[in-house]
Design an enzyme around this catalytic site. Sequence first.
Site, PDB file in Angstrom:
ATOM      1  CE  LYS A 172      27.513  36.220 -73.092  1.00  0.00           C
ATOM      2  NZ  LYS A 172      27.273  36.868 -71.786  1.00  0.00           N
ATOM      3  CG  ASP A 230      24.513  38.666 -73.089  1.00  0.00           C
ATOM      4  OD1 ASP A 230      24.959  37.511 -73.250  1.00  0.00           O
ATOM      5  OD2 ASP A 230      25.217  39.621 -72.672  1.00  0.00           O
ATOM      6  CG  ASP A 289      23.867  41.862 -70.333  1.00  0.00           C
ATOM      7  OD1 ASP A 289      25.099  41.752 -70.513  1.00  0.00           O
ATOM      8  OD2 ASP A 289      23.286  41.382 -69.324  1.00  0.00           O
ATOM      9  CB  SER A 290      28.398  44.935 -72.498  1.00  0.00           C
ATOM     10  OG  SER A 290      28.408  44.415 -73.814  1.00  0.00           O
ATOM     11  CD  GLU A 311      25.640  37.803 -66.715  1.00  0.00           C
ATOM     12  OE1 GLU A 311      25.474  38.057 -65.499  1.00  0.00           O
ATOM     13  OE2 GLU A 311      25.981  38.671 -67.544  1.00  0.00           O
ATOM     14  CD  GLU A 331      33.068  39.272 -67.517  1.00  0.00           C
ATOM     15  OE1 GLU A 331      32.047  38.864 -68.095  1.00  0.00           O
ATOM     16  OE2 GLU A 331      33.267  40.474 -67.249  1.00  0.00           O
TER      17      GLU A 331
HETATM   18  O1  KIV Z   1      27.613  41.623 -72.388  1.00  0.00           O
HETATM   19  C1  KIV Z   1      28.766  41.332 -72.754  1.00  0.00           C
HETATM   20  O2  KIV Z   1      29.471  42.116 -73.421  1.00  0.00           O
HETATM   21  C2  KIV Z   1      29.291  40.023 -72.381  1.00  0.00           C
HETATM   22  C3  KIV Z   1      30.697  39.686 -72.769  1.00  0.00           C
HETATM   23  C4  KIV Z   1      31.672  40.528 -72.051  1.00  0.00           C
HETATM   24  C5  KIV Z   1      31.001  38.233 -72.613  1.00  0.00           C
HETATM   25  O3  KIV Z   1      28.594  39.260 -71.775  1.00  0.00           O
HETATM   26 NA    NA Z   2      26.658  40.122 -71.028  1.00  0.00          NA
END
Ligand code: KIV
Ligand code: NA
Length: 263
Positions: free
Chosen positions: A112, A84, A45-46, A114, A181
């Site tokens: 994924k 994510d 989600d980056s 969090e 992280e």
């Molecule tokens: O969204 C992302 O890029 C991430 C990674 C940095 C692990 O969750």
């Molecule tokens: Na992320």
Amino acid sequence: RKTVTIPALQAMRAAGEKIAMLTCYDASFATLMDHCGVDVLLIGDSLGNVCQGQSSTLPVTIADMAYHTACVARGNKTALVAADLPFATYATKETAFDNAARLMQAGAHMVKLEGGVWLADTVQFLTERSIPVCAHIGLTPQSVHVLGGNKVQGKTAAGAEKLKADALALQAAGASLIVLEAIPSLLGKEVTDLLTIPTIGIGAGPDCSGQVLVMHDMLDVFPGKKARFVRNFMQGQTSIDAAFRAYVGAVRDKSFPAPEHCF
Ligand code: KIV
Ligand code: NA
């Protein structure tokens, strides 16, 4: 190469072979990363930050994630594809399942999310329903407004104990991978040693089972301030292909992360 599967990642951990993961958001980069030997492509989600220009990951929607996941899946042949679940899409286990199913149907092989102990029931609910889960603990960017910024986590004795309890609960609930992280290197090693599933570090030291970076950071194309854990892999290379291969090589031979990338 052979298709990268979750058991294959588990075997890499057992053999002491480091896992190389990068974020990926489109088909062309997916094809290139797959050819360069990247084991896991993460639709992070980056993408809110690096593709959309947002100042956090909070505005990213499940539709955004499904779109980019489908793009990556079309370009990929052999890497494992992880996606994510974005902010506010897994508050209950039922909504988590519905949203995770959208990402799986878009081409993800795993999702994924969090969080720690509070997510154990959700992780169990998903894995029982055939959705493999990667958990993400330590600095969790979706919690930026709770954490009061993007800060290193697990620095106090109590924080370190909480992180270990989170990791154990997530593994017991069925998680097959854990991203750590921005935590001290020693804690990254302790958590990795405590678990049987692979850990993937980003600012979590050299002893994790693998490493991940945001593609735009490691190619040095993201204009913002860079975190300590980022290394510019374009340096000394003349192509993006060579930069991806340099990253995979540095993760495999354990030259990345070096002490200057660690906390
Ligand atoms: O969204 C992302 O890029 C991430 C990674 C940095 C692990 O969750
Ligand atoms: Na992320």
